[in-house]
Design a protein around this motif. Sequence first.
Motif, PDB file in Angstrom:
ATOM      1  N   ASP A 175       0.541  24.572 106.600  1.00 46.67           N
ATOM      2  CA  ASP A 175      -0.091  23.595 107.484  1.00 46.67           C
ATOM      3  C   ASP A 175      -0.787  22.479 106.710  1.00 46.67           C
ATOM      4  O   ASP A 175      -1.985  22.226 106.869  1.00 46.67           O
ATOM      5  N   VAL A 176      -0.015  21.805 105.855  1.00 42.06           N
ATOM      6  CA  VAL A 176      -0.519  20.630 105.152  1.00 42.06           C
ATOM      7  C   VAL A 176       0.499  19.506 105.300  1.00 42.06           C
ATOM      8  O   VAL A 176       1.667  19.742 105.597  1.00 42.06           O
ATOM      9  N   ARG A 177       0.048  18.275 105.076  1.00 42.14           N
ATOM     10  CA  ARG A 177       0.934  17.117 105.095  1.00 42.14           C
ATOM     11  C   ARG A 177       1.291  16.768 103.653  1.00 42.14           C
ATOM     12  O   ARG A 177       0.408  16.496 102.837  1.00 42.14           O
ATOM     13  N   ILE A 178       2.570  16.777 103.346  1.00 41.90           N
ATOM     14  CA  ILE A 178       3.027  16.541 101.978  1.00 41.90           C
ATOM     15  C   ILE A 178       3.614  15.136 101.861  1.00 41.90           C
ATOM     16  O   ILE A 178       4.586  14.817 102.554  1.00 41.90           O
ATOM     17  N   PRO A 179       3.054  14.266 101.026  1.00 34.50           N
ATOM     18  CA  PRO A 179       3.663  12.955 100.799  1.00 34.50           C
ATOM     19  C   PRO A 179       4.978  13.123 100.043  1.00 34.50           C
ATOM     20  O   PRO A 179       5.034  13.829  99.036  1.00 34.50           O
ATOM     21  N   LEU A 180       6.019  12.472 100.524  1.00 36.88           N
ATOM     22  CA  LEU A 180       7.349  12.723  99.978  1.00 36.88           C
ATOM     23  C   LEU A 180       7.874  11.619  99.081  1.00 36.88           C
ATOM     24  O   LEU A 180       8.885  11.803  98.403  1.00 36.88           O
ATOM     25  N   GLY A 181       7.213  10.458  99.061  1.00 31.95           N
ATOM     26  CA  GLY A 181       7.645   9.397  98.167  1.00 31.95           C
ATOM     27  C   GLY A 181       9.096   9.014  98.386  1.00 31.95           C
ATOM     28  O   GLY A 181       9.542   8.785  99.512  1.00 31.95           O
ATOM     29  N   GLU A 182       9.880   8.980  97.313  1.00 32.32           N
ATOM     30  CA  GLU A 182      11.281   8.583  97.382  1.00 32.32           C
ATOM     31  C   GLU A 182      12.222   9.765  97.575  1.00 32.32           C
ATOM     32  O   GLU A 182      13.450   9.588  97.573  1.00 32.32           O
ATOM     33  N   LEU A 183      11.685  10.953  97.767  1.00 29.89           N
ATOM     34  CA  LEU A 183      12.525  12.134  97.856  1.00 29.89           C
ATOM     35  C   LEU A 183      13.528  12.083  99.010  1.00 29.89           C
ATOM     36  O   LEU A 183      14.699  12.463  98.828  1.00 29.89           O
ATOM     37  N   PRO A 184      13.145  11.633 100.216  1.00 25.96           N
ATOM     38  CA  PRO A 184      14.153  11.550 101.288  1.00 25.96           C
ATOM     39  C   PRO A 184      15.322  10.633 100.935  1.00 25.96           C
ATOM     40  O   PRO A 184      16.484  10.962 101.207  1.00 25.96           O
ATOM     41  N   GLU A 185      15.039   9.495 100.303  1.00 24.81           N
ATOM     42  CA  GLU A 185      16.113   8.596  99.909  1.00 24.81           C
ATOM     43  C   GLU A 185      16.972   9.212  98.809  1.00 24.81           C
ATOM     44  O   GLU A 185      18.205   9.057  98.794  1.00 24.81           O
ATOM     45  N   ASP A 186      16.350   9.922  97.889  1.00 23.24           N
ATOM     46  CA  ASP A 186      17.108  10.605  96.844  1.00 23.24           C
ATOM     47  C   ASP A 186      18.039  11.656  97.454  1.00 23.24           C
ATOM     48  O   ASP A 186      19.171  11.846  96.993  1.00 23.24           O
ATOM     49  N   ALA A 187      17.558  12.354  98.496  1.00 19.14           N
ATOM     50  CA  ALA A 187      18.388  13.360  99.156  1.00 19.14           C
ATOM     51  C   ALA A 187      19.595  12.706  99.831  1.00 19.14           C
ATOM     52  O   ALA A 187      20.714  13.235  99.782  1.00 19.14           O
ATOM     53  N   ARG A 188      19.373  11.552 100.436  1.00 16.69           N
ATOM     54  CA  ARG A 188      20.495  10.838 101.074  1.00 16.69           C
ATOM     55  C   ARG A 188      21.509  10.392 100.032  1.00 16.69           C
ATOM     56  O   ARG A 188      22.724  10.502 100.227  1.00 16.69           O
ATOM     57  N   ALA A 189      21.013   9.871  98.923  1.00 14.20           N
ATOM     58  CA  ALA A 189      21.903   9.421  97.854  1.00 14.20           C
ATOM     59  C   ALA A 189      22.691  10.592  97.279  1.00 14.20           C
ATOM     60  O   ALA A 189      23.884  10.455  96.974  1.00 14.20           O
ATOM     61  N   TRP A 190      22.037  11.729  97.129  1.00 16.36           N
ATOM     62  CA  TRP A 190      22.719  12.915  96.604  1.00 16.36           C
ATOM     63  C   TRP A 190      23.865  13.325  97.519  1.00 16.36           C
ATOM     64  O   TRP A 190      24.975  13.591  97.059  1.00 16.36           O
ATOM     65  N   GLN A 191      23.612  13.348  98.824  1.00 17.16           N
ATOM     66  CA  GLN A 191      24.669  13.798  99.730  1.00 17.16           C
ATOM     67  C   GLN A 191      25.840  12.829  99.759  1.00 17.16           C
ATOM     68  O   GLN A 191      26.993  13.253  99.741  1.00 17.16           O
ATOM     69  N   VAL A 192      25.589  11.523  99.782  1.00 14.65           N
ATOM     70  CA  VAL A 192      26.715  10.592  99.813  1.00 14.65           C
ATOM     71  C   VAL A 192      27.513  10.683  98.524  1.00 14.65           C
ATOM     72  O   VAL A 192      28.740  10.540  98.518  1.00 14.65           O
ATOM     73  N   GLY A 193      26.838  10.956  97.411  1.00 14.24           N
ATOM     74  CA  GLY A 193      27.553  11.122  96.155  1.00 14.24           C
ATOM     75  C   GLY A 193      28.472  12.329  96.186  1.00 14.24           C
ATOM     76  O   GLY A 193      29.627  12.260  95.755  1.00 14.24           O
ATOM     77  N   VAL A 194      27.968  13.459  96.710  1.00 16.91           N
ATOM     78  CA  VAL A 194      28.797  14.653  96.801  1.00 16.91           C
ATOM     79  C   VAL A 194      29.920  14.450  97.817  1.00 16.91           C
ATOM     80  O   VAL A 194      31.055  14.910  97.614  1.00 16.91           O
TER      81      VAL A 194
END
Length: 324
Positions: free
Chosen positions: A214-233
């Motif tokens: 039950d905490v709020r985690i700042p994610l920075g660029e991680l969501p965009e990195d995840a999107r880039a990873w999936q399109v690469g695969v």
Amino acid sequence: MIELEGVPELIDPVMVAAFEGWNDAGDAASTAVAHLDREWKGEVFAALDAEDYYDFQVNRPTVWMDAGVRKITWPTTRLSVVRVGGEKPRDLVLVRGIEPSMRWRSFCNELLGFAHELGVELVVILGALLGDTPHTRPVPISGTTSDADLARRMDLEETKYEGPTGIVGVLQEACTHAGVPAVSLWAAVPHYVSQPPNPKATLALLNRLEDLIDVRIPLGELPEDARAWQVGVDQLAAEDTEVAEYVQTLEEARDTAELPEASGEAIAREFERYLRRRDGGPSAGGHATADGGEGTYLRDNPSGRARPPKPPKPNPEDDESSED
């Protein structure tokens, strides 16, 4: 006796640990703890003696230059503390290191000594395993515990795993015997694209951790990195017909297995998570979605990763089930 001079009295502390090595497919777990440490500017207050736990021929020290002076960094496990602000502030004790080469029981006892001195109320150990899961679907995250009461209260599975284990399993059992509530969160990483990094799995672990404590985690660029990873695969898989067909087979198996989960109760749980996130407001740098940040990805793969090898036929022994 462990003395923690300079560490302030902590508020509702939770220990979050991850270890590089056998328990860390795609470096997903260790990267998750490193992200927490970086985003909240953790301050290291202790490091375990590398001589006691590591074989330096397996995990070699590194030499680096500091203002013209050569220095050595030894492989070890470090502890840092971060304070999470908000209406209900709490502290996290972050444990990040390499799976030790020897003396695992002493290693766990030393970590538990820190947990006791700091008043830690819960230990969460992150891990990642290789599995027959498609990269195009939400990352499966399993939460397990050896404590039946904790399993009921926190909607976790009571672990039934039997077989070889790593430091994650040993530490969880050490916590159980010491009377310290402990949970393991495992991300399943596609075995056909197992090379690190895997930001999608890291994001999914942080998403589940956020719900658990039950905490709020700042994610920075991680969501965009995840999107880039999936399109690469996606692009790499599309170049090989055999790989593409195998991914489709995994997708069909996953979708069929999840049909019973599309119940009113499951949908209600997801909607409750959505409301909690919305009421909390956006966190700095974005926020994990309920599916771990998946979507339609349109950016090229930045890693320059070579084509993934053709997948072998599924082997039950390669599917390191959620052991802990």
